[in-house]
Design an enzyme around this catalytic site. Structure first.
Site, PDB file in Angstrom:
ATOM      1  N   LEU A  69       0.544  -1.120   0.068  1.00  0.00           N
ATOM      2  CA  LEU A  69      -0.006   0.049   0.052  1.00  0.00           C
ATOM      3  C   LEU A  69       0.784   1.281  -0.245  1.00  0.00           C
ATOM      4  CD1 LEU A  69      -2.635  -1.483   2.438  1.00  0.00           C
ATOM      5  CD2 LEU A  69      -3.010  -0.922   0.056  1.00  0.00           C
ATOM      6  N   GLY A 112      -4.228  -8.697  -2.913  1.00  0.00           N
ATOM      7  CA  GLY A 112      -3.278  -9.254  -3.921  1.00  0.00           C
ATOM      8  C   GLY A 112      -2.670 -10.529  -3.604  1.00  0.00           C
ATOM      9  N   GLU A 115      -5.228 -12.870  -4.658  1.00  0.00           N
ATOM     10  CA  GLU A 115      -5.028 -13.001  -6.112  1.00  0.00           C
ATOM     11  C   GLU A 115      -4.114 -13.970  -6.412  1.00  0.00           C
ATOM     12  OE1 GLU A 115      -5.350  -8.385  -6.523  1.00  0.00           O
ATOM     13  OE2 GLU A 115      -7.037  -9.012  -7.630  1.00  0.00           O
ATOM     14  N   GLU A 135      -9.563  -4.748   0.513  1.00  0.00           N
ATOM     15  CA  GLU A 135      -9.687  -3.756  -0.498  1.00  0.00           C
ATOM     16  C   GLU A 135     -10.951  -3.026  -0.167  1.00  0.00           C
ATOM     17  OE1 GLU A 135      -8.740  -6.581  -1.290  1.00  0.00           O
ATOM     18  OE2 GLU A 135      -7.389  -6.840  -3.175  1.00  0.00           O
TER      19      GLU A 135
HETATM   20  C1  1HE Z   1       2.388  -3.600   4.820  1.00  0.00           C
HETATM   21  C2  1HE Z   1       1.207  -4.311   4.195  1.00  0.00           C
HETATM   22  C3  1HE Z   1       1.010  -3.764   2.943  1.00  0.00           C
HETATM   23  C4  1HE Z   1       1.837  -5.121   6.166  1.00  0.00           C
HETATM   24  N1  1HE Z   1       1.356  -2.801   2.249  1.00  0.00           N
HETATM   25  N2  1HE Z   1       3.002  -2.431   4.202  1.00  0.00           N
HETATM   26  N3  1HE Z   1      -3.708  -5.548   2.088  1.00  0.00           N
HETATM   27  C5  1HE Z   1      -4.047  -5.057   3.380  1.00  0.00           C
HETATM   28  O1  1HE Z   1      -5.051  -4.385   3.439  1.00  0.00           O
HETATM   29  C6  1HE Z   1      -3.506  -5.920   4.299  1.00  0.00           C
HETATM   30  C7  1HE Z   1      -2.891  -5.014   5.118  1.00  0.00           C
HETATM   31  N4  1HE Z   1      -1.836  -5.833   6.272  1.00  0.00           N
HETATM   32  C8  1HE Z   1      -2.410  -6.521   7.257  1.00  0.00           C
HETATM   33  O2  1HE Z   1      -3.625  -6.332   7.672  1.00  0.00           O
HETATM   34  C9  1HE Z   1      -1.639  -6.967   8.203  1.00  0.00           C
HETATM   35  O3  1HE Z   1      -0.166  -6.391   8.237  1.00  0.00           O
HETATM   36  C10 1HE Z   1      -1.432  -8.463   8.189  1.00  0.00           C
HETATM   37  C11 1HE Z   1      -2.706  -9.080   8.923  1.00  0.00           C
HETATM   38  C12 1HE Z   1      -1.022  -8.894   6.667  1.00  0.00           C
HETATM   39  C13 1HE Z   1      -0.055  -8.761   9.103  1.00  0.00           C
HETATM   40  O4  1HE Z   1      -0.480  -8.425  10.376  1.00  0.00           O
HETATM   41  P1  1HE Z   1       0.992  -8.302  11.573  1.00  0.00           P
HETATM   42  O5  1HE Z   1       0.372  -7.821  12.838  1.00  0.00           O
HETATM   43  O6  1HE Z   1       1.621  -9.580  11.359  1.00  0.00           O
HETATM   44  O7  1HE Z   1       2.056  -7.437  10.757  1.00  0.00           O
HETATM   45  P2  1HE Z   1       1.993  -5.570  10.931  1.00  0.00           P
HETATM   46  O8  1HE Z   1       2.625  -5.121  11.986  1.00  0.00           O
HETATM   47  O9  1HE Z   1       0.546  -5.229  10.482  1.00  0.00           O
HETATM   48  O10 1HE Z   1       2.816  -5.206   9.549  1.00  0.00           O
HETATM   49  C14 1HE Z   1       4.203  -5.424   9.577  1.00  0.00           C
HETATM   50  C15 1HE Z   1       4.849  -4.293   8.612  1.00  0.00           C
HETATM   51  O11 1HE Z   1       4.317  -4.535   7.341  1.00  0.00           O
HETATM   52  C16 1HE Z   1       4.228  -3.142   9.048  1.00  0.00           C
HETATM   53  O12 1HE Z   1       5.164  -1.877   8.713  1.00  0.00           O
HETATM   54  P3  1HE Z   1       6.134  -1.140   9.782  1.00  0.00           P
HETATM   55  O13 1HE Z   1       7.215  -0.561   8.861  1.00  0.00           O
HETATM   56  O14 1HE Z   1       5.449  -0.555  10.705  1.00  0.00           O
HETATM   57  O15 1HE Z   1       6.924  -2.408  10.025  1.00  0.00           O
HETATM   58  C17 1HE Z   1       3.100  -2.846   7.996  1.00  0.00           C
HETATM   59  O16 1HE Z   1       2.705  -1.415   7.643  1.00  0.00           O
HETATM   60  C18 1HE Z   1       3.632  -3.341   6.567  1.00  0.00           C
HETATM   61  N5  1HE Z   1       2.504  -4.268   6.036  1.00  0.00           N
HETATM   62  N6  1HE Z   1       0.877  -5.240   4.955  1.00  0.00           N
HETATM   63  C19 1HE Z   1       2.306  -2.100   2.783  1.00  0.00           C
HETATM   64  N7  1HE Z   1      -0.148  -4.589   2.232  1.00  0.00           N
HETATM   65  C20 1HE Z   1      -3.479  -5.508  -7.430  1.00  0.00           C
HETATM   66  S1  1HE Z   1      -4.457  -4.908  -6.621  1.00  0.00           S
HETATM   67  C21 1HE Z   1      -4.312  -5.682  -4.925  1.00  0.00           C
HETATM   68  C22 1HE Z   1      -5.095  -4.757  -4.077  1.00  0.00           C
HETATM   69  C23 1HE Z   1      -4.783  -5.131  -2.529  1.00  0.00           C
HETATM   70  O17 1HE Z   1      -4.000  -6.081  -2.319  1.00  0.00           O
HETATM   71  S2  1HE Z   1      -5.391  -4.264  -1.183  1.00  0.00           S
HETATM   72  C24 1HE Z   1      -5.061  -5.004   0.002  1.00  0.00           C
HETATM   73  C25 1HE Z   1      -3.627  -4.900   0.882  1.00  0.00           C
END
Ligand code: 1HE
Length: 261
Positions: A69, A112, A115, A135
């Site tokens: 993101l 994703g 996906e 999303e």
């Molecule tokens: C990220 C991302 C990410 C983690 N982009 N940085 N996807 C989402 O909306 C899912 C977002 N992520 C989460 O809900 C959670 O991170 C998890 C359930 C996957 C994992 O939780 P957890 O507690 O093990 O980890 P965390 O503490 O949330 O994340 C660790 C680090 O990874 C943290 O960064 P930091 O700098 O604070 O250490 C998070 O910000 C980072 N991080 N997920 C960027 N997705 C082709 S179109 C597809 C459209 C999509 O996929 S939208 C859905 C995106």
């Protein structure tokens, strides 16, 4: 066991006839940035001919947190369409690449990440796996082929519910719904995926091609066209020397029988 390619985002290890592709951004929960999506495309477009099957897994606590993101910055509509089309090309390279692909799932398989898993041919999940399409709550839409592939696994109604309400499926409910074909104890998804990939690697190449390239096209055709495509594929498969040898081996008692587990 050789690791043949390694970037900051992924690694490729060749284990006999099986390529093991690992997402290697555990600190970001294997969130898929542009470099990773391009890396996936590159790996699947350039697998060496001795590779007959592939496995994808994620390093660390989660399979994949979906789109990175932090890169969803200032894209305008045209930039967004090109970005989505970049994902489509990469995940098409997974689904319609040279070999069947098994994904080994654990932890988050979200956005994703789901996906990507949907573009693989077999999904093996361990008990820690959960599935979601966040999303909806982020104000965006899927863009990596999810609207085409996820409903084919679990139906339009489930995908609509997941995106409208943020519903999360746990491993058991996810397997029942059709996200994964195998559910194994925590920590065992990779071993099971490798076991399946090694078996798949021994199939006749024509069979693997028919299942990965032709069957999904038949599923998209009208019944009449599908039956015609099936007849053509069946004739090609049966006429291959390898098929004749395999059938002969069975008739001479040299091949395995079908046994229930
Ligand atoms: C990220 C991302 C990410 C983690 N982009 N940085 N996807 C989402 O909306 C899912 C977002 N992520 C989460 O809900 C959670 O991170 C998890 C359930 C996957 C994992 O939780 P957890 O507690 O093990 O980890 P965390 O503490 O949330 O994340 C660790 C680090 O990874 C943290 O960064 P930091 O700098 O604070 O250490 C998070 O910000 C980072 N991080 N997920 C960027 N997705 C082709 S179109 C597809 C459209 C999509 O996929 S939208 C859905 C995106």
């Amino acid at each position: 066991m050789t690791t043949t390619r390694m970037t900051d985002e992924l690694s490729l290890e060749i284990r006999g006839a099986v390529a093991l592709i690992r997402l290697t951004r555990p600190a970001k929960r294997n969130a898929i940035n542009d470099a990773l999506v391009l890396g996936l495309r590159d790996v699947f477009e350039n697998l060496s001919p001795e590779v007959k099957a592939a496995v994808i897994e994620g390093e660390g606590e989660h399979f994949c947190a979906g789109l990175d993101l932090s890169e969803l910055s200032e894209r305008d509509a045209v930039g967004g369409m090109h970005h989505s089309r970049m994902w489509h090309k990469a995940l098409d390279a997974v689904q319609f690449g040279p070999v069947p692909v098994v994904s080994a799932l654990h932890g988050a398989v979200v956005g994703g990440g789901l996906e990507l898993a949907s573009a693989t041919h077999i999904r093996v999940a361990d008990e820690s796996t959960f599935y979601a399409l966040p999303e909806g709550s982020r104000g965006i839409f899927v863009g990596g082929g999810g609207s085409v592939r996820v409903p084919r696994l679990v139906g339009v109604a489930r995908m609509t519910d997941m995106m409208l309400t943020g519903r999360v499926y746990n491993a058991q409910d996810g397997e029942r719904a059709g996200f994964a074909q195998y559910l194994v104890p925590a920590g065992q998804a990779l071993a099971k995926a490798m076991e399946l990939a090694e078996k798949i690697a021994q199939n006749a190449p024509t069979t693997n091609f028919a299942l990965t390239h032709v069957l999904p096209r038949i599923a998209d055709q009208t019944a009449d066209h599908g039956l015609m495509t099936e007849a053509l594929m069946a004739a090609i498969a049966q006429s291959a020397p390898e098929a004749k040898e395999r059938v002969k081996a069975f008739l001479e008692g040299r091949a395995n029988k079908v046994r229930k587990d």
